[in-house]
Write a protein that holds these residues in place. Structure first.
Motif, PDB file in Angstrom:
ATOM      1  N   THR A   8       0.918  -1.355   0.064  1.00 31.43           N
ATOM      2  CA  THR A   8      -0.164  -0.026  -0.020  1.00 31.43           C
ATOM      3  C   THR A   8       0.744   1.115   0.142  1.00 31.43           C
ATOM      4  OG1 THR A   8      -0.053  -0.052   2.372  1.00 31.43           O
ATOM      5  CG2 THR A   8      -1.890  -1.176   1.107  1.00 31.43           C
ATOM      6  N   TRP A   9       2.344   1.179   0.107  1.00 31.17           N
ATOM      7  CA  TRP A   9       2.874   2.541   0.215  1.00 31.17           C
ATOM      8  C   TRP A   9       4.126   2.340  -0.817  1.00 31.17           C
ATOM      9  CZ3 TRP A   9       3.099   6.687   2.983  1.00 31.17           C
ATOM     10  CH2 TRP A   9       1.925   6.814   3.838  1.00 31.17           C
ATOM     11  N   PHE A  34       5.730  -1.261  -0.617  1.00 31.76           N
ATOM     12  CA  PHE A  34       6.038  -1.972   0.578  1.00 31.76           C
ATOM     13  C   PHE A  34       4.474  -2.147   1.242  1.00 31.76           C
ATOM     14  CE2 PHE A  34       9.683   0.677  -0.132  1.00 31.76           C
ATOM     15  CZ  PHE A  34      10.662  -0.175   0.341  1.00 31.76           C
ATOM     16  N   PRO A  35       4.392  -3.165   2.261  1.00 31.20           N
ATOM     17  CA  PRO A  35       3.094  -3.329   2.934  1.00 31.20           C
ATOM     18  C   PRO A  35       2.620  -2.377   3.917  1.00 31.20           C
ATOM     19  CG  PRO A  35       4.725  -5.043   3.585  1.00 31.20           C
ATOM     20  CD  PRO A  35       5.465  -4.040   2.537  1.00 31.20           C
ATOM     21  N   ALA A  40       8.167   1.303   4.601  1.00 33.31           N
ATOM     22  CA  ALA A  40       8.362   2.468   3.588  1.00 33.31           C
ATOM     23  C   ALA A  40       9.180   3.501   4.167  1.00 33.31           C
ATOM     24  CB  ALA A  40       7.207   3.155   3.114  1.00 33.31           C
ATOM     25  N   GLN A  41       9.106   3.971   5.434  1.00 30.35           N
ATOM     26  CA  GLN A  41       9.877   4.950   6.118  1.00 30.35           C
ATOM     27  C   GLN A  41      11.198   4.130   6.386  1.00 30.35           C
ATOM     28  OE1 GLN A  41       7.647   5.698   9.683  1.00 30.35           O
ATOM     29  NE2 GLN A  41       6.777   7.557   9.199  1.00 30.35           N
ATOM     30  N   ASN A  42      11.427   3.116   6.792  1.00 25.99           N
ATOM     31  CA  ASN A  42      12.775   2.684   6.942  1.00 25.99           C
ATOM     32  C   ASN A  42      13.453   2.611   5.428  1.00 25.99           C
ATOM     33  OD1 ASN A  42      12.431   2.260   9.634  1.00 25.99           O
ATOM     34  ND2 ASN A  42      11.736   0.280   9.416  1.00 25.99           N
ATOM     35  N   PHE A  43      13.114   2.206   4.485  1.00 27.89           N
ATOM     36  CA  PHE A  43      13.810   2.268   3.041  1.00 27.89           C
ATOM     37  C   PHE A  43      13.980   3.597   2.834  1.00 27.89           C
ATOM     38  CE2 PHE A  43      13.564   2.060  -1.139  1.00 27.89           C
ATOM     39  CZ  PHE A  43      14.542   0.937  -1.677  1.00 27.89           C
ATOM     40  N   ALA A  56       7.472   9.597  -1.199  1.00 30.08           N
ATOM     41  CA  ALA A  56       6.762   8.482  -0.939  1.00 30.08           C
ATOM     42  C   ALA A  56       5.322   8.680  -0.974  1.00 30.08           C
ATOM     43  CB  ALA A  56       7.223   7.887   0.449  1.00 30.08           C
ATOM     44  N   GLY A  57       4.624   7.559  -0.823  1.00 28.22           N
ATOM     45  CA  GLY A  57       2.986   7.829  -0.746  1.00 28.22           C
ATOM     46  C   GLY A  57       2.282   6.735  -0.494  1.00 28.22           C
ATOM     47  N   THR A  58       0.875   6.747  -0.713  1.00 22.17           N
ATOM     48  CA  THR A  58       0.155   5.565  -0.629  1.00 22.17           C
ATOM     49  C   THR A  58      -0.238   5.118  -2.036  1.00 22.17           C
ATOM     50  OG1 THR A  58      -1.854   6.854  -0.432  1.00 22.17           O
ATOM     51  CG2 THR A  58      -0.776   5.772   1.685  1.00 22.17           C
ATOM     52  N   ILE A  59      -0.332   3.983  -2.486  1.00 20.45           N
ATOM     53  CA  ILE A  59      -0.617   3.409  -3.770  1.00 20.45           C
ATOM     54  C   ILE A  59      -2.291   3.354  -3.849  1.00 20.45           C
ATOM     55  CG2 ILE A  59      -0.549   1.245  -5.257  1.00 20.45           C
ATOM     56  CD1 ILE A  59       2.107   0.653  -3.931  1.00 20.45           C
TER      57      ILE A  59
END
Length: 100
Positions: A8-9, A34-35, A40-43, A56-59
């Motif tokens: 979802t991210w 990322f799920p 997502a934040q860590n990456f 970044a953002g939501t899918i």
């Protein structure tokens, strides 16, 4: 039955133009999905620390929709992805005899 969580991210990253070498001209931006927001934040934090321009953002169709531009990505890193659970408000029953 698959146990994979839906992704979802997304995190999109690219080398800034001023640092790009001729070998990187072909793929100036890449994305990963990322799920969870925490993944997502860590990456994104890793790529940001390596000098990449990160967004970044939501899918879609994930709601609420969220887009984090590179100009404020550092604020997103500071956010906690898990909000504390609020307990329901409790009310004391006050008897008329308890009032002053």
């Amino acid at each position: 039955m698959s146990t994979d969580q839906p992704k979802t991210w997304y995190v999109s990253f690219g080398v800034p133009k001023k640092l790009r070498k001729s070998s990187a001209q072909r793929y100036p931006r890449l994305s990963e999905s990322f799920p969870t927001e925490l993944d997502a934040q860590n990456f994104a934090r890793q790529k940001f620390e390596q000098g990449y321009v990160v967004t970044a953002g939501t899918i879609n169709p994930c709601t609420p929709r969220r887009a984090i531009p590179s100009t404020v990505i550092h604020h997103w890193f500071a956010e906690t992805s898990e909000q504390p659970l609020a307990e329901p408000a409790s009310f004391e029953v006050i008897k008329e005899s308890d009032l002053p």
